[in-house]
Design an enzyme around this catalytic site. Structure first.
Site, PDB file in Angstrom:
ATOM      1  N   LYS A 112       0.838  -1.209   0.000  1.00 10.61           N
ATOM      2  CA  LYS A 112       0.000   0.000   0.000  1.00 10.61           C
ATOM      3  C   LYS A 112       0.875   1.262   0.000  1.00 10.61           C
ATOM      4  O   LYS A 112       0.680   2.145  -0.829  1.00 10.61           O
ATOM      5  CB  LYS A 112      -0.928   0.023   1.231  1.00 10.61           C
ATOM      6  N   ARG A 150      -9.885   0.527   8.000  1.00  9.45           N
ATOM      7  CA  ARG A 150      -9.468  -0.833   8.342  1.00  9.45           C
ATOM      8  C   ARG A 150     -10.576  -1.602   9.056  1.00  9.45           C
ATOM      9  O   ARG A 150     -10.379  -2.772   9.403  1.00  9.45           O
ATOM     10  CB  ARG A 150      -8.244  -0.780   9.257  1.00  9.45           C
ATOM     11  N   ARG A 210      11.749  -5.928   5.476  1.00  6.93           N
ATOM     12  CA  ARG A 210      11.683  -4.488   5.779  1.00  6.93           C
ATOM     13  C   ARG A 210      12.151  -4.232   7.206  1.00  6.93           C
ATOM     14  O   ARG A 210      12.785  -3.229   7.479  1.00  6.93           O
ATOM     15  CB  ARG A 210      10.246  -3.986   5.579  1.00  6.93           C
ATOM     16  N   ARG A 270      11.037  -0.516  12.495  1.00  8.35           N
ATOM     17  CA  ARG A 270       9.675  -0.658  13.030  1.00  8.35           C
ATOM     18  C   ARG A 270       9.581  -1.920  13.880  1.00  8.35           C
ATOM     19  O   ARG A 270       9.802  -3.017  13.372  1.00  8.35           O
ATOM     20  CB  ARG A 270       8.660  -0.719  11.878  1.00  8.35           C
ATOM     21  N   ARG A 274      -0.652  -9.618  13.080  1.00  9.12           N
ATOM     22  CA  ARG A 274      -1.179  -8.496  12.273  1.00  9.12           C
ATOM     23  C   ARG A 274      -2.004  -9.035  11.108  1.00  9.12           C
ATOM     24  O   ARG A 274      -3.034  -8.464  10.757  1.00  9.12           O
ATOM     25  CB  ARG A 274      -0.035  -7.636  11.744  1.00  9.12           C
TER      26      ARG A 274
END
Ligand code: B4P
Length: 201
Positions: free
Chosen positions: A14, A97, A136, A142, A154
């Site tokens: 996204k 969401r 990532r 993160r 998640r």
């Protein structure tokens, strides 16, 4: 105005595709993930509360994210933005969401006499999502990208609470589902084809 919802599970691309879409269609980018992370970085009360949930892979309460989007829409009044700044519209990245968030967004845009043009849903399987997010996590810093169990939570949270949002837009005949595996540029061309009918070659 072109108001897009960019939808998909965590790591679907996204944020990646948003960057291209913003440039091509001159859109204002509203990412609830980025907005929450900037609250965390600023050390606000909202940021502290959000961090506790995000670090566990859970969604932040609807009223918090709806409030953030509402104030961003006030700052960038849709009609004024499109007339005075040559802005093409908004891209909502990672929002809505949940179905209540989707209903709230319709209401907020309706107050500005506009609405969602299309939802672009990126489809990627769980194994590929996990691989991308762990990759990532090696550089993003993160915390929610660094633990495989957390990433899987998640994805479960997405399947339980977020996936039904696609039905909401499907009922409005605004859903366009696109395969999110492959070259980033090829996926971008497919998204543009869904938006404006442009050639995918
Ligand atoms: P977000 O910030 O929205 O994060 P995301 O879902 O992890 O990222 P995205 O799908 O944008 O991934 P990207 O393009 O970067 O949310 C983080 C957290 O904030 C949530 O878990 C939740 O707690 C909270 N939150 C946010 N919004 C909320 C809301 N509305 N309500 C409640 N809570 C909310 O892509 C990922 C990686 O894949 C990148 O490294 C990229 O390089 C790679 N990639 C992209 N496309 C690729 C391709 N085609 N091939 C290979 N790799 C690709």
């Amino acid at each position: 105005m072109l108001n897009l919802v960019l939808f998909g599970p965590p790591g679907a691309g996204k944020g990646t595709q948003s960057e291209y879409l913003i440039k091509k269609y001159n859109l204002i980018h509203l990412s609830t993930g980025d907005l929450l992370r900037s609250q965390i970085a600023a050390g606000t009360e909202l940021g502290l509360q959000a961090k506790q949930l995000m670090d566990q892979g859970l969604l932040v309460p609807d009223e918090v994210v709806i409030g953030m989007i509402e104030s961003k829409l006030q700052e960038n009044k849709p009609v004024t933005a499109s007339e005075d700044q040559g802005v093409g519209g908004f891209i909502f990245d990672g929002f809505p969401r949940t179905v209540p968030q989707a209903k709230a967004l319709d209401e907020l845009l309706g107050q500005h006499n506009t609405g969602i043009t299309k939802m672009i849903a990126l489809v990627v399987d769980s194994e590929e999502l996990t691989r991308r997010l762990l990759l990532r996590g090696q550089t993003s810093g993160r915390p929610d990208d660094q633990d495989e169990e957390l990433i899987r939570r998640r994805i479960r949270e997405y399947n339980d609470k977020t996936a039904p949002v696609a039905d909401y837009y499907n009922q409005q005949e605004k859903l366009a589902a696109i395969g999110g595996i492959g070259e980033i540029d090829g996926i971008f061309k497919e998204i543009c084809h869904q938006i404006d009918g442009s050639d995918v070659q």
